[in-house]
Every structure is written in structure tokens, then in C-alpha cells.
Scaffold this motif. Structure first.
Motif, short mmCIF file in Angstrom:
data_model
loop_
_atom_site.label_atom_id
_atom_site.label_comp_id
_atom_site.label_asym_id
_atom_site.label_seq_id
_atom_site.Cartn_x
_atom_site.Cartn_y
_atom_site.Cartn_z
N UNK A 126 -25.11 38.68 -14.04
CA UNK A 126 -24.77 39.57 -14.97
C UNK A 126 -24.55 39.78 -16.16
N UNK A 127 -25.73 40.57 -16.36
CA UNK A 127 -26.00 41.82 -16.90
C UNK A 127 -25.31 43.31 -16.63
N UNK A 128 -24.69 43.05 -15.51
CA UNK A 128 -24.48 44.55 -15.06
C UNK A 128 -23.18 45.19 -16.60
N UNK A 151 -33.32 46.47 -12.60
CA UNK A 151 -33.60 48.26 -13.76
C UNK A 151 -32.08 48.11 -14.99
N UNK A 152 -32.36 48.88 -15.84
CA UNK A 152 -31.82 48.39 -17.23
C UNK A 152 -31.76 49.60 -18.52
N UNK A 153 -31.25 48.82 -19.71
CA UNK A 153 -31.70 49.70 -20.25
C UNK A 153 -33.60 49.74 -21.15
N UNK A 154 -33.74 48.48 -20.79
CA UNK A 154 -35.11 47.90 -21.48
C UNK A 154 -36.30 48.52 -20.23
N UNK A 155 -36.12 48.67 -19.32
CA UNK A 155 -36.88 49.96 -18.44
C UNK A 155 -36.27 48.79 -16.81
N UNK A 156 -37.58 49.30 -15.87
CA UNK A 156 -37.85 48.08 -14.77
C UNK A 156 -38.61 47.35 -14.56
N UNK A 202 -42.11 55.92 -9.17
CA UNK A 202 -42.28 57.18 -9.87
C UNK A 202 -42.05 56.76 -11.76
N UNK A 203 -42.31 55.29 -12.27
CA UNK A 203 -41.75 55.18 -13.43
C UNK A 203 -43.16 53.86 -13.67
N UNK A 204 -43.01 53.74 -15.04
CA UNK A 204 -43.12 52.87 -15.84
C UNK A 204 -42.94 50.40 -15.46
N UNK A 205 -43.37 50.18 -14.77
CA UNK A 205 -42.88 49.14 -13.98
C UNK A 205 -43.49 48.18 -14.58
N UNK A 206 -42.72 47.26 -15.55
CA UNK A 206 -43.31 45.92 -16.29
C UNK A 206 -43.30 44.62 -14.83
N UNK A 207 -44.19 44.08 -14.47
CA UNK A 207 -44.26 42.90 -13.73
C UNK A 207 -43.77 41.41 -14.51
N UNK A 208 -42.84 40.77 -14.57
CA UNK A 208 -42.67 39.29 -14.84
C UNK A 208 -42.49 37.89 -13.89
N UNK A 209 -42.44 36.93 -14.71
CA UNK A 209 -42.74 35.45 -13.50
C UNK A 209 -41.47 34.82 -14.43
N UNK A 210 -40.38 34.48 -13.57
CA UNK A 210 -39.13 33.80 -13.85
C UNK A 210 -39.15 32.55 -13.86
N UNK A 211 -39.14 31.34 -14.46
CA UNK A 211 -39.42 30.35 -14.19
C UNK A 211 -37.43 29.61 -14.22
N UNK A 237 -33.11 37.73 -23.85
CA UNK A 237 -34.05 38.50 -23.90
C UNK A 237 -34.53 39.47 -23.83
N UNK A 238 -33.85 39.42 -22.54
CA UNK A 238 -33.63 41.27 -21.92
C UNK A 238 -32.71 42.01 -22.46
#
Length: 282
Positions: A126-128, A151-156, A202-211, A237-238
Motif C-alpha cells: 500500500x506504500x507504492x 525500497x523507498x524514499x527512506x532507504x532500503x 551496493x547501498x546501505x540497508x537497514x535490517x528490520x523485524x516486523x511483529x 513510521x516508514x
């Protein structure tokens, strides 16, 4: 002109609609996100509009195809069976539920996992309209499958989804616990996955856990490198996070990430024997 066929491409309800002649040649396509019809053959313009009319909404732009970007060229060169964009959340779980073990407890756990991944995946999809692109069930060499890649404005973001089962969840540096079940190594796994994705893209990536459906959530204060999301507040939040990627960067990364060949190593070709040497001898 009669005989034109409208065929979807990509994820149902979100990809392009292609208008093809009876022999299979494309004469136009409708980009739902941009609300634009690109016409390849101007003599079919009126017939194309008639074929697409049931699918159009609002003011539509009509014209020749735009100049392809590097992301477009990569997508066009990608084999159809290498495209991850049509993947549904929990593809493997769907197969396990259909053909897997008949044990009641196992099937119940699989359904909980599938429900959590589907709900989280729908929220990410739904964020598309806000400039985000999402892939589900991404194969990672040596690690199995990543639930979601955002992958979006706030990063990967690499996202692993965990069903909360309406119990208390606790996230630590190394382990995650839901209720009274044995601790899970999800924090360590998602860090490894994010590191691998970062190397591939080849980009900064944030690990995330979704509960999903956790009654309470406790995150250890030492957990600073993992983004902990909770359904249904994850997407707001994103959206509130500061932007670090421009739209062209998002599209270029998405074009690279949706190609299976980005994640899986190419099969090794057999080494030809040296001239004059018999097979099996050193």
C-alpha cells in the motif's frame, strides 16, 4: 479494430496493462501508476482507447512511449522467469500448506506465519503510491528467503516478519522471544541478510523485524541497528522517516533487486580438460 487483447504484467492490480494484437505484438501499454497510455502504433490509437476504457480512471495522458531509463532497459532485458516482482508474500508457505505435513500443530503454525506475512506484505504494498517499491520472498544464497525487501524514499529495508500470536514479544541483541516459546535467532539472521543485500545492491540497508499481532512489545535498549516495526503502525513510521533516496534511485535499485540473478550465483560451467591430459589423471 477488433481482436485487441488487454493483458496484465507484474503484480495483479499494480503492474502495467499491455494491449496486444491477435498475433501477440504489443501496440500500447497503460501505466496505472503514472496514469499514462503509451501508444506504439498511432494508427491503432482509437482501438487502444476503446480496449482500455474499462480500466481507466481520471485524466489519462496519451502519447508515444517515454525515453527508456536505465531501469527500464534492465527490466526489458530480464527473462520473465527471473522477475521477482509478481511474488506473493509467503510463497514457500503456500506450497507447504498445500503439499506439506498433515499435522494439525504444524499446519496451524504455517497458517500463522502465512497470515502474518500476508498482512505485513499488503501493508507494504500500500506504500507504492508514496514512492515505495516492495518485493516479497526474495531468495538469498545460503540464507533461504527474505520475507520482504522495501525500497523507498527512506532507504532500503530488509524485513523479517514474526507472528506475535497475541502474546508478549521481546527483541534482544541476539534472540527474539514470543510468549513462552523457545527464543528465535531472528535478530542475528536479519543482520546477516541485510549485510548480504547491501553487498548485492551496493547501498546501505537497514535490517528490520516486523511483529504482527503481538499483545506487547519490548525492545532491549542495546538494539540500535535493527528497526523494529509493529503492525499496523509500521507503514506510518516508514512514511515519517526522512528521505535519503530520490525517485530515480528507488527505481534503479528496484530494477536490480527484482532480478533473481542479483541474488543467486550463476551456475558453474564444467572446466574443459587440458589438451593432451587423460581424464582422471593428475
Amino acid at each position: 479494430m477488433r481482436g485487441l487483447k488487454v493483458l496484465p504484467s507484474g503484480r495483479p492490480g499494480r503492474g502495467r496493462l499491455y494491449v496486444n494484437l491477435p498475433d501477440g505484438r504489443s501496440v500500447a501499454w497503460y501505466d496505472r501508476q503514472a496514469n499514462r497510455i503509451s501508444v506504439l502504433a498511432d494508427d491503432h490509437r482509437e482501438a487502444v482507447l476503446a480496449a482500455l476504457r474499462p480500466y481507466l480512471s481520471g485524466a489519462v495522458t496519451i502519447g508515444p512511449p517515454p525515453v527508456p531509463t536505465a531501469a527500464d532497459l534492465r527490466r526489458l532485458a530480464m527473462p520473465p522467469d527471473a522477475d521477482l516482482a509478481p511474488n506473493r508474500p509467503g510463497e514457500t508457505l503456500l506450497g507447504e500448506l498445500e503439499h506439506g505435513p498433515a499435522g494439525t500443530r504444524t499446519r496451524h503454525r504455517l497458517r500463522q506465519d502465512l497470515t502474518a506475512q500476508t498482512r505485513m506484505g499488503d501493508a507494504f504494498d500500500a506504500l507504492e503510491p508514496d514512492g515505495w517499491r516492495t518485493l516479497h520472498h526474495v531468495p538469498l544464497a545460503g540464507l533461504g528467503h527474505l520475507d520482504h525487501l522495501l525500497i523507498g524514499p527512506a532507504g532500503v529495508y530488509c524485513v523479517r516478519t514474526v507472528p506475535g500470536r497475541r502474546q508478549r514479544a521481546a527483541v534482544g541483541d541476539l534472540l527474539l522471544t514470543v510468549g513462552r516459546t523457545p527464543p528465535r535467532p531472528d535478530p542475528r539472521w536479519i543482520r546477516r541478510a541485510a549485510a548480504g543485500v547491501g553487498r548485492a545492491l551496493e547501498v546501505a540497508v537497514t535490517p528490520a523485524l516486523a511483529l504482527v499481532d503481538a499483545s506487547r512489545l519490548a525492545v532491549a535498549p542495546t538494539v540500535r541497528d535493527i528497526r523494529v516495526l509493529q503492525h499496523p503502525t509500521a507503514t506510518p513510521d516508514l512514511l515519517a522517516a526522512p528521505a535519503v533516496l530520490e525517485p530515480p534511485d528507488v527505481e534503479a535499485l528496484f530494477a536490480l533487486a527484482r532480478d533473481t540473478r542479483t541474488w543467486l550465483p550463476a551456475p558453474r560451467r564444467p572446466t574443459p580438460p587440458c589438451p593432451g591430459r587423460r581424464p582422471g589423471r593428475r
